[in-house]
Design an enzyme around this catalytic site. Structure first.
Site, PDB file in Angstrom:
ATOM      1  N   GLY A  71       0.760  -1.109   0.135  1.00  0.00           N
ATOM      2  CA  GLY A  71      -0.141  -0.126  -0.021  1.00  0.00           C
ATOM      3  C   GLY A  71       0.897   1.233  -0.004  1.00  0.00           C
ATOM      4  O   GLY A  71       2.132   1.103   0.332  1.00  0.00           O
ATOM      5  N   CYS A  98       5.380  -5.934   1.398  1.00  0.00           N
ATOM      6  CA  CYS A  98       5.888  -4.502   1.340  1.00  0.00           C
ATOM      7  C   CYS A  98       5.115  -3.764   2.539  1.00  0.00           C
ATOM      8  O   CYS A  98       5.414  -4.010   3.710  1.00  0.00           O
ATOM      9  CB  CYS A  98       5.409  -4.037   0.178  1.00  0.00           C
ATOM     10  SG  CYS A  98       5.949  -2.404  -0.366  1.00  0.00           S
ATOM     11  N   TYR A  99       4.125  -3.009   2.280  1.00  0.00           N
ATOM     12  CA  TYR A  99       3.467  -2.364   3.596  1.00  0.00           C
ATOM     13  C   TYR A  99       2.873  -3.406   4.534  1.00  0.00           C
ATOM     14  O   TYR A  99       3.064  -3.134   5.613  1.00  0.00           O
ATOM     15  CB  TYR A  99       2.289  -1.399   3.145  1.00  0.00           C
ATOM     16  CG  TYR A  99       1.431  -0.802   4.124  1.00  0.00           C
ATOM     17  CD1 TYR A  99       1.956   0.655   4.737  1.00  0.00           C
ATOM     18  CD2 TYR A  99       0.364  -1.440   4.812  1.00  0.00           C
ATOM     19  CE1 TYR A  99       1.167   1.056   5.759  1.00  0.00           C
ATOM     20  CE2 TYR A  99      -0.137  -0.790   5.887  1.00  0.00           C
ATOM     21  CZ  TYR A  99       0.168   0.418   6.229  1.00  0.00           C
ATOM     22  OH  TYR A  99      -0.515   0.966   7.219  1.00  0.00           O
ATOM     23  N   HIS A 184       7.716  -7.520  -3.982  1.00  0.00           N
ATOM     24  CA  HIS A 184       6.472  -8.024  -4.558  1.00  0.00           C
ATOM     25  C   HIS A 184       6.662  -9.290  -5.358  1.00  0.00           C
ATOM     26  O   HIS A 184       6.757  -9.292  -6.763  1.00  0.00           O
ATOM     27  CB  HIS A 184       5.870  -6.774  -5.703  1.00  0.00           C
ATOM     28  CG  HIS A 184       5.587  -5.683  -4.732  1.00  0.00           C
ATOM     29  ND1 HIS A 184       4.324  -5.730  -4.183  1.00  0.00           N
ATOM     30  CD2 HIS A 184       6.106  -4.456  -4.678  1.00  0.00           C
ATOM     31  CE1 HIS A 184       4.192  -4.335  -3.609  1.00  0.00           C
ATOM     32  NE2 HIS A 184       5.351  -3.894  -3.808  1.00  0.00           N
ATOM     33  N   GLU A 186       4.360 -11.066  -6.583  1.00  0.00           N
ATOM     34  CA  GLU A 186       3.337 -11.262  -7.236  1.00  0.00           C
ATOM     35  C   GLU A 186       3.540 -10.463  -8.906  1.00  0.00           C
ATOM     36  O   GLU A 186       2.760 -10.899  -9.793  1.00  0.00           O
ATOM     37  CB  GLU A 186       1.851 -10.503  -6.836  1.00  0.00           C
ATOM     38  CG  GLU A 186       1.877  -9.202  -6.665  1.00  0.00           C
ATOM     39  CD  GLU A 186       2.459  -8.415  -5.346  1.00  0.00           C
ATOM     40  OE1 GLU A 186       3.385  -9.235  -4.745  1.00  0.00           O
ATOM     41  OE2 GLU A 186       2.371  -7.369  -5.186  1.00  0.00           O
ATOM     42  N   SER A 238     -27.676  -6.338 -20.090  1.00  0.00           N
ATOM     43  CA  SER A 238     -27.294  -5.744 -21.160  1.00  0.00           C
ATOM     44  C   SER A 238     -26.847  -6.478 -22.377  1.00  0.00           C
ATOM     45  O   SER A 238     -26.605  -5.887 -23.567  1.00  0.00           O
ATOM     46  CB  SER A 238     -26.181  -4.563 -20.736  1.00  0.00           C
ATOM     47  OG  SER A 238     -24.934  -5.431 -20.651  1.00  0.00           O
ATOM     48  N   GLY A 239     -26.705  -7.836 -22.207  1.00  0.00           N
ATOM     49  CA  GLY A 239     -25.978  -8.569 -23.157  1.00  0.00           C
ATOM     50  C   GLY A 239     -24.642  -8.258 -23.216  1.00  0.00           C
ATOM     51  O   GLY A 239     -23.842  -9.062 -24.015  1.00  0.00           O
ATOM     52  N   VAL A 241     -20.793  -8.949 -21.343  1.00  0.00           N
ATOM     53  CA  VAL A 241     -20.156 -10.284 -20.811  1.00  0.00           C
ATOM     54  C   VAL A 241     -20.423 -10.530 -19.489  1.00  0.00           C
ATOM     55  O   VAL A 241     -20.997 -11.471 -18.812  1.00  0.00           O
ATOM     56  CB  VAL A 241     -18.915 -10.491 -21.138  1.00  0.00           C
ATOM     57  CG1 VAL A 241     -17.910  -9.494 -20.628  1.00  0.00           C
ATOM     58  CG2 VAL A 241     -18.102 -12.126 -20.708  1.00  0.00           C
ATOM     59  N   ASP A 242     -20.403  -9.433 -18.549  1.00  0.00           N
ATOM     60  CA  ASP A 242     -20.491  -9.464 -17.185  1.00  0.00           C
ATOM     61  C   ASP A 242     -21.961  -9.823 -16.698  1.00  0.00           C
ATOM     62  O   ASP A 242     -22.205 -10.682 -15.908  1.00  0.00           O
ATOM     63  CB  ASP A 242     -20.120  -8.126 -16.369  1.00  0.00           C
ATOM     64  CG  ASP A 242     -18.802  -7.529 -16.798  1.00  0.00           C
ATOM     65  OD1 ASP A 242     -17.935  -8.353 -17.463  1.00  0.00           O
ATOM     66  OD2 ASP A 242     -18.431  -6.491 -16.681  1.00  0.00           O
ATOM     67  N   SER A 243     -22.915  -9.075 -17.234  1.00  0.00           N
ATOM     68  CA  SER A 243     -24.375  -9.291 -16.648  1.00  0.00           C
ATOM     69  C   SER A 243     -24.786 -10.688 -17.187  1.00  0.00           C
ATOM     70  O   SER A 243     -25.594 -11.163 -16.701  1.00  0.00           O
ATOM     71  CB  SER A 243     -25.245  -8.158 -17.200  1.00  0.00           C
ATOM     72  OG  SER A 243     -25.407  -7.993 -18.621  1.00  0.00           O
ATOM     73  N   LYS A 390     -12.123  -9.439 -15.452  1.00  0.00           N
ATOM     74  CA  LYS A 390     -12.972  -9.517 -16.474  1.00  0.00           C
ATOM     75  C   LYS A 390     -12.661 -10.926 -17.470  1.00  0.00           C
ATOM     76  O   LYS A 390     -13.400 -11.672 -17.698  1.00  0.00           O
ATOM     77  CB  LYS A 390     -12.751  -8.678 -17.350  1.00  0.00           C
ATOM     78  CG  LYS A 390     -13.751  -8.392 -18.695  1.00  0.00           C
ATOM     79  CD  LYS A 390     -14.159  -7.082 -19.121  1.00  0.00           C
ATOM     80  CE  LYS A 390     -15.345  -7.144 -19.821  1.00  0.00           C
ATOM     81  NZ  LYS A 390     -16.490  -6.230 -19.121  1.00  0.00           N
TER      82      LYS A 390
END
Ligand code: XMP
Length: 534
Positions: A71, A98-99, A184, A186, A238-239, A241-243, A390
């Site tokens: 952070g 780190c933090y 880090h 990651e 909405s058509g 990908v998420d919804s 996503k």
């Protein structure tokens, strides 16, 4: 992201879980999301919670280990982010990055020195004492640092396991299973960082490979079923990908008890409303109500040019259309089958941006969901994708059997063509924009570029310029073509399209779209520009 499941499931006795994983507590670091992701790539579930999460929420995850993220703060800042120190008494291993390492050592009585300036970039780690964290790794590793303060005094029970030439880079208390690294693991710039995380997750925490796509789906479906407990749910689809993935998951859980609402705002792309509706109903077998509200939207937008006003009007109108459909459903619901839940395709980046250090982020971007519903619609939320990114959602969608038309679809803004038609919106101009936009998308598809670029669309500009066509002078509108490459829409660059593709787009638009006599290509990157023009 985990590879598909069956073999892993068999290997691990078929047990799949979104529990018993690693909880990452977010102190606002820019790489927090990556930590969780790298862990999920190991087929171990990992959820990010804000550092301020109540202990009970952390316990509810039944974690086998905790990671404290990095952070931007100093532990000495007046409002330095902290988590409940009882996290250190849960009896599970803790890795501070780190933090996170500074907070860990500071909280346990060590000394952290305030830095004059931040150290950023590559450094060399020398492992000075054997540690399970570095098991199987060489004694020298190139690591990536991005820190201000550093640890100079250790709490009781800790020892140093690694240095860089400037700082203490790794510490541990093996008895308590507390570990800290200043760099880090990651990020890809750290050599063999994934193995360091694997050592923590498997060797130190003893996590099982209990997470994969099929398992995520099975567990999510089961928990939605339990949450709904016989009630009905409603989803604004909405058509995109998420919804669609969220709706497909809920549909799998409660089938016909889910009603999806897909609104035609009059600002969709050419044929999008009917094509998407058919796809959702016929191919995905979703229960969808299509609401043609285009006249309402266009009526409210009449005479409005200001981009922010356009967005506000569209957002409010959307909420009122959706609320009306919700009320109809509520009124028509059979006794014993109340409509109790609202499904949203909220993703992790929508929930927790780096503001999460201030507490669980309630500020979900309004354009991504139906926030702001009136109080008389007391819906509980179902957000099955809120821990995911996503591309992970796309993989879940693929596993659910969703078609490519949905999975690789470019993002499309909630306010739709309104933010791509600069100035006042009229039906004639919308028609022009739709025509040009369809050509851009078609040619990008034809050139095999659709799934290589982030977004491709046309923008209608509110100026006119002179041209010549046949023997006559024209005075028409220009179309700007915008095609961008991006990873996450936070930054973007204009796509270096082959000139033949640009030529084809330009010739077709000018010939096929009445009222347009000029085509320009937008060669601005984000920042300083944005992807959309409004
Ligand atoms: P900008 O224009 O900010 O866009 O660079 C970044 C990404 O977000 C999309 N976008 C929106 N999506 N409602 C949405 O649902 C909006 O109001 C909105 N504005 C921009 C944009 O298409 C791009 O992918």
């Amino acid at each position: 992201m985990a590879t598909t499941g069956t073999s892993a499931e068999q290997e691990h006795g078929g047990k799949v879980s979104t529990r018993h994983g690693i909880v990452v507590l977010d102190f606002g670091g820019q790489y927090t999301q990556l930590i969780a992701r790298r862990i999920r790539e190991q087929q171990v579930f990992s959820a990010v919670l804000p550092c301020t999460a109540p202990l009970d929420d952390i316990r509810a995850q039944q974690p086998v280990g905790i990671v404290l993220s990095g952070g931007p703060s100093s532990v000495y800042d007046k409002d330095a982010p902290v988590c409940d120190p009882k996290v250190l008494q849960l009896g599970v291993p803790v890795l501070g990055i780190c933090y996170g390492m500074q907070w860990l050592t500071h909280t346990l009585g060590g000394k952290v020195e305030r830095a004059q300036h931040r150290e950023y970039g590559p450094a060399q780690l020398d492992v000075s004492r054997p540690s399970p964290l570095f098991q199987g790794l060489p004694d020298r590793l190139k690591v990536w640092e991005s820190h201000g303060d550093h640890v100079v005094g250790l709490p009781v029970g800790f020892h140093i396991t690694g240095h860089t030439d400037k700082t203490v880079a790794a510490v541990e208390n093996p008895e308590k299973k507390f570990y800290g690294v200043e760099f880090h693991p990651e990020v890809l710039h750290t050599d063999r960082g994934t193995e360091i995380l694997q050592n923590f997750v498997f060797t130190i925490c003893g996590a099982g490979r209990n997470w994969n796509r099929a398992g995520f789906i099975a567990e999510t479906v089961e928990s939605i079923r339990q949450q709904c407990d016989g009630a009905r749910a409603i989803c604004a689809l909405s058509g995109g990908v998420d919804s669609t993935v969220a709706a497909a998951l809920v549909d799998r859980a409660i089938g016909g008890r889910l009603t999806n609402v897909f609104v035609d705002t009059g600002l969709l792309r050419r044929d999008e409303f009917l094509d998407t509706l058919a796809l959702l109903r016929e191919r995905l077998r979703l229960n969808v109500i299509g609401v043609d509200a285009s006249e309402r939207f266009l009526g409210k937008l009449h005479g409005v040019s200001d981009p922010e006003r356009k967005r506000k009007i569209i957002g409010n109108e959307f909420i009122s259309v959706f609320a009306e459909e919700g009320r109809k459903l509520l009124a028509g619901a059979e006794p014993g089958l109340p409509v109790k839940f609202l499904v949203q395709g909220t993703l992790y980046p929508d929930v927790i941006e780096s503001v999460s250090v201030k507490g669980p982020s309630a500020v979900i971007k309004s354009h991504h969901n139906v926030g702001g519903l009136p109080d008389d619609m007391p819906f509980g939320l179902i957000e099955p994708l809120r821990d995911l990114f996503k591309d992970e959602v796309r993989l879940i969608g693929r596993e659910l059997g969703l078609p490519d038309e949905i999975l690789v679809k470019h993002p499309f803004p909630g306010p739709g063509l309104a933010v791509r038609l600069l100035g006042e919106i009229t039906p004639e101009k919308l028609e022009m924009l739709r025509g040009a936009d369809a050509i851009v998308v078609e040619e990008i598809h034809r050139a095999g570029l659709y799934d290589k670029v982030w977004q491709a669309f046309a923008v209608l500009l509110p100026v006119r310029s002179v041209g010549v066509m046949g023997d006559g002078r024209t005075y028409g509108h220009p179309i700007a073509v915008r095609v961008v490459d991006s990873q996450d829409a936070m930054t973007a660059d204009w796509s270096r399209l082959p000139l033949e593709v640009l030529e084809k787009i330009s010739v077709r638009i000018v010939n096929e779209v009445p009222g347009v006599n000029r085509v320009v290509y937008d060669i601005s990157s984000k920042p300083p520009s944005t992807i959309e023009w409004e």
